[in-house]
Structures are given as structure tokens and as C-alpha cells.
Scaffold this motif. Sequence first.
Motif, PDB file in Angstrom:
ATOM      1  N   ARG A  37       0.859  -1.190   0.000  1.00 22.10           N
ATOM      2  CA  ARG A  37       0.000   0.000   0.000  1.00 22.10           C
ATOM      3  C   ARG A  37       0.897   1.242   0.000  1.00 22.10           C
ATOM      4  O   ARG A  37       0.890   2.059   0.908  1.00 22.10           O
ATOM      5  CB  ARG A  37      -0.925  -0.030   1.219  1.00 22.10           C
ATOM      6  N   PHE A  38       1.661   1.355  -1.071  1.00 19.63           N
ATOM      7  CA  PHE A  38       2.708   2.362  -1.180  1.00 19.63           C
ATOM      8  C   PHE A  38       2.154   3.780  -1.081  1.00 19.63           C
ATOM      9  O   PHE A  38       2.691   4.630  -0.374  1.00 19.63           O
ATOM     10  CB  PHE A  38       3.431   2.166  -2.518  1.00 19.63           C
ATOM     11  N   ALA A  39       1.076   4.049  -1.792  1.00 20.93           N
ATOM     12  CA  ALA A  39       0.529   5.406  -1.838  1.00 20.93           C
ATOM     13  C   ALA A  39       0.043   5.854  -0.464  1.00 20.93           C
ATOM     14  O   ALA A  39       0.229   7.005  -0.063  1.00 20.93           O
ATOM     15  CB  ALA A  39      -0.602   5.491  -2.856  1.00 20.93           C
ATOM     16  N   ALA A  40      -0.585   4.946   0.278  1.00 15.41           N
ATOM     17  CA  ALA A  40      -1.105   5.307   1.600  1.00 15.41           C
ATOM     18  C   ALA A  40       0.024   5.675   2.562  1.00 15.41           C
ATOM     19  O   ALA A  40      -0.140   6.538   3.424  1.00 15.41           O
ATOM     20  CB  ALA A  40      -1.919   4.154   2.166  1.00 15.41           C
ATOM     21  N   ARG A  41       1.187   5.042   2.403  1.00 10.62           N
ATOM     22  CA  ARG A  41       2.295   5.278   3.331  1.00 10.62           C
ATOM     23  C   ARG A  41       3.203   6.427   2.891  1.00 10.62           C
ATOM     24  O   ARG A  41       3.680   7.221   3.700  1.00 10.62           O
ATOM     25  CB  ARG A  41       3.129   4.005   3.484  1.00 10.62           C
ATOM     26  N   TYR A  42       3.458   6.551   1.584  1.00 12.38           N
ATOM     27  CA  TYR A  42       4.515   7.453   1.125  1.00 12.38           C
ATOM     28  C   TYR A  42       4.030   8.569   0.193  1.00 12.38           C
ATOM     29  O   TYR A  42       4.846   9.243  -0.423  1.00 12.38           O
ATOM     30  CB  TYR A  42       5.587   6.654   0.384  1.00 12.38           C
ATOM     31  N   ALA A  43       2.736   8.776   0.081  1.00 10.84           N
ATOM     32  CA  ALA A  43       2.219   9.729  -0.908  1.00 10.84           C
ATOM     33  C   ALA A  43       2.819  11.124  -0.761  1.00 10.84           C
ATOM     34  O   ALA A  43       3.087  11.805  -1.767  1.00 10.84           O
ATOM     35  CB  ALA A  43       0.698   9.814  -0.813  1.00 10.84           C
ATOM     36  N   GLY A  44       3.057  11.582   0.473  1.00 13.58           N
ATOM     37  CA  GLY A  44       3.533  12.947   0.668  1.00 13.58           C
ATOM     38  C   GLY A  44       5.028  13.081   0.788  1.00 13.58           C
ATOM     39  O   GLY A  44       5.539  14.193   0.984  1.00 13.58           O
ATOM     40  N   ASP A  45       5.777  11.977   0.656  1.00 11.22           N
ATOM     41  CA  ASP A  45       7.222  12.019   0.854  1.00 11.22           C
ATOM     42  C   ASP A  45       7.949  12.591  -0.357  1.00 11.22           C
ATOM     43  O   ASP A  45       7.462  12.497  -1.495  1.00 11.22           O
ATOM     44  CB  ASP A  45       7.750  10.616   1.141  1.00 11.22           C
ATOM     45  N   PRO A  46       9.130  13.197  -0.142  1.00 14.12           N
ATOM     46  CA  PRO A  46       9.902  13.770  -1.250  1.00 14.12           C
ATOM     47  C   PRO A  46      10.251  12.713  -2.299  1.00 14.12           C
ATOM     48  O   PRO A  46      10.510  11.555  -1.962  1.00 14.12           O
ATOM     49  CB  PRO A  46      11.169  14.294  -0.559  1.00 14.12           C
ATOM     50  N   TRP A  47      10.243  13.148  -3.515  1.00 11.55           N
ATOM     51  CA  TRP A  47      10.615  12.375  -4.705  1.00 11.55           C
ATOM     52  C   TRP A  47       9.574  11.353  -5.155  1.00 11.55           C
ATOM     53  O   TRP A  47       9.682  10.813  -6.253  1.00 11.55           O
ATOM     54  CB  TRP A  47      11.966  11.668  -4.518  1.00 11.55           C
ATOM     55  N   VAL A  48       8.572  11.065  -4.334  1.00 15.06           N
ATOM     56  CA  VAL A  48       7.553  10.092  -4.744  1.00 15.06           C
ATOM     57  C   VAL A  48       6.669  10.680  -5.842  1.00 15.06           C
ATOM     58  O   VAL A  48       6.374  10.020  -6.849  1.00 15.06           O
ATOM     59  CB  VAL A  48       6.706   9.647  -3.539  1.00 15.06           C
ATOM     60  N   LEU A  49       6.231  11.930  -5.667  1.00 12.90           N
ATOM     61  CA  LEU A  49       5.446  12.589  -6.708  1.00 12.90           C
ATOM     62  C   LEU A  49       6.258  12.708  -7.992  1.00 12.90           C
ATOM     63  O   LEU A  49       5.734  12.450  -9.089  1.00 12.90           O
ATOM     64  CB  LEU A  49       4.998  13.972  -6.235  1.00 12.90           C
TER      65      LEU A  49
END
Length: 397
Positions: free
Chosen positions: A131-143
Motif C-alpha cells: 500500500r505504497f501510496a497510503a504510506r509514502y504519498a507525501g514524501d519527497p521524490w515520490v510525486l
Amino acid sequence: MADTLRHYGPAAVAWVLLAYRVSKGRRGAPDPARDTVWLVLLGLSLSLTLLTPAVYAFTGRVSGVPNLARLLGHGSMLVVAWSARTFLWHLNHPITEVQPRTRLHLGFLAATFAAMSVLFVLADTPVDDARFAARYAGDPWVLEYWLVYIAYLTPAFASMAVLGWAYAHMSTAPLLRVGLRLVAIGAFLAIGYNLHKALVFASERFGFSYPPAGHLLIDGVLPMLAHLLVLIGATLPAWGRLVNAPESLAWLSRYRTYQALRPLWRALYAASPHIALTPASPALVELVTVRDLNLRLYRRVIEIRDGRLALMPYLDLDTATAARARAAQAGLSGQALDAAAEAAALHAALHAKALGATAVFGPASHTPGGGDLDSDTVFLRDVARAFHRLERQSHHG
């Protein structure tokens, strides 16, 4: 159970369809278009499998790299987009023209995956979580990672959707025509899902309100539906004959034609009830009645022709000529032009009779249509659609 089907069902379908293609082997001369379907199936199978919870966790545990399955799954999806696009190019272009395009876009694919790999390393995602988006959606470089990913996928899928729909319209093979339309719809849904996820990541990064209510349904259903449509569409020409798909598609085409003829037939029947062998049925009854379709379609075509014959005293050649000129100015030609002119002439004749105009037997004119029953049915279907548009315009006007 529903979550299990959602996570593992599309991957299972992909591997079954790939196994079927492998079991059939290559037949006949080499076919570049057909060969790229293998890559579409293999890429989808790998991507869907890598992103299932069990395989996702296994990949991270064995490799020691958290979330590596996501990068590999997305890389496989890049291959799917490249392969599907190449397949569509091969359908309507010589191989000498397609090869330079495919090499160029293969270079774009490699550059995209390299950039995604760099951003994947830069992103701080230490916990392996499907569930990558739920955990890391706001982290740098993910967007940034996702934007690079969809920067390749979106134009590729848009090309798939546009070319697939256009080539389906040109195809004379029913299974290929339906398959291309399914691929086009699947590509369109994939674009919607990828843009939706980009907005999810952006909202977490920049703090604006998104996603909308019901987004869990979008996350759960949209990608699964997109994958299944592409899988089924890409392989339909291969397995469709096993389930009598050609016969089913032919029946569906006749049913659609029968229903499309109803507005024209109903108007002619109202003006001249004697043309019908049996009284008209309510629209809902006709919609659900599927028995004796061939006979009923044949009768409908004959009764439309009888209805036109009954209207001959009211047909105005000047009206047909003016309608033809307007349709030609709108860019119509060939059978579409003939159908528009015929629909306008019938519409005007029915209106004249309904107003009680005096019947005037004008000079005999050529009756447009097909040379046999099948081609005449196709022509009358076009006339009926044009007539239906005129009816709606007159009611709204």
C-alpha cells in the motif's frame, strides 16, 4: 474474498492468456504485429504479479530492497505501453516506417526507466509496503517518480486509445474490431487512473483537498478493469473462436441493427400501418425479445421499403437535393451522404403527409440503397440513424 480476487485475479487471467498464446505457438509467416502481443501479455503478467501483496513482499525480502517490486512492476508496464503502441503501428504502416518509430520510443522507455530508478533511490521508502501510496504519498521524490512514470505512459496510452478506436473502425475482422475497441477503452481508463494517482500524491505533498469521496472504489476497480480490458482485447482474436465469439458478435450486430431501424420503421408504420405484418410492439418488448431475430430483421427491412413506397407521392426531389447539398457541405460523402439525403426526404414526406398535404405523383426517381439484402440493411441503418437525429432536432427546435 473480494480483495483476493482484486489483487490476484487480473494476474491469474494474464498468465492463463499468455500460456494459451504460448501453447498455440507461432503459425505461418513472421508477423511483427502479432509478435508484439506476446510482449503486451508478458509485460502485463509480470507487472500484475509483482504488485500482488505476496509477490511484492517476497521481492522485497529476497532482494533486500524495500518496494523494489513497485519499480519492477512499473518498468514492466512501460514495456506494455511500448509494445501495444508498436502493435497498433504495425496494423496500418509498413515495417520500414514502424521500425524507426519503435527504436525512438524504445530510447524514451529506457530514459524513463533510468530516471524512475534514480528517483526511486532518492525517495526515502524504507518500509516494504504494497500500500505504497497510503504510506509514502507525501514524501519527497515520490510525486516526481510518478510524474516521470506517467509522462511516458499517458501519451502512449492516449495513442493506444485513439489508434485502437480508429483502426477498429477500419477493420473488417469482427474479433479484431472488438478487441481493438476493448484495448482502446482499457487504455483510456488507465490514463484516468494514473492521473488520479498523480493528484493523490500532489495533494499529500501540497496540502490541497483530494481525492474525492469514493476514491477507494477508483483505486480498487479502475486499474483492474483497465488491465482486464487490455488483456481480453489483445487476445480476443486468438481465443474468441473457442467460445463462438464470431457468431455471438454477428448476432449482436444484427440485434443492434434491428433496434437502430426502429425509429424509422415506427415513423413509417405510423403513417402507413398496412406495411406491417403484425402490429407494432412496445419498445421495451422489442428490446428483450431475441427470438427469430433474422426473420424479424428481414421483415423490418422489407416493411421500411414498403413504407417508403407508400410515401412516394409525398417525396419532394427538391428537398432531397437541398439536403444532399447541406450534407456535402458538412463533409459527408459516399453512402453517408446518400443516407443523410434519404433521411431528410423521408422526414419531409412524413411531415407533409401528417399535415394533410395533397399527394402529388412526381417524376420517378432513383431509390438509393444497397445492391442486396445485406448491403441494403446497412444502408437503411445509416438512414435510420440520420432520421433519428432529424427527429430529435425537430422536437428540440
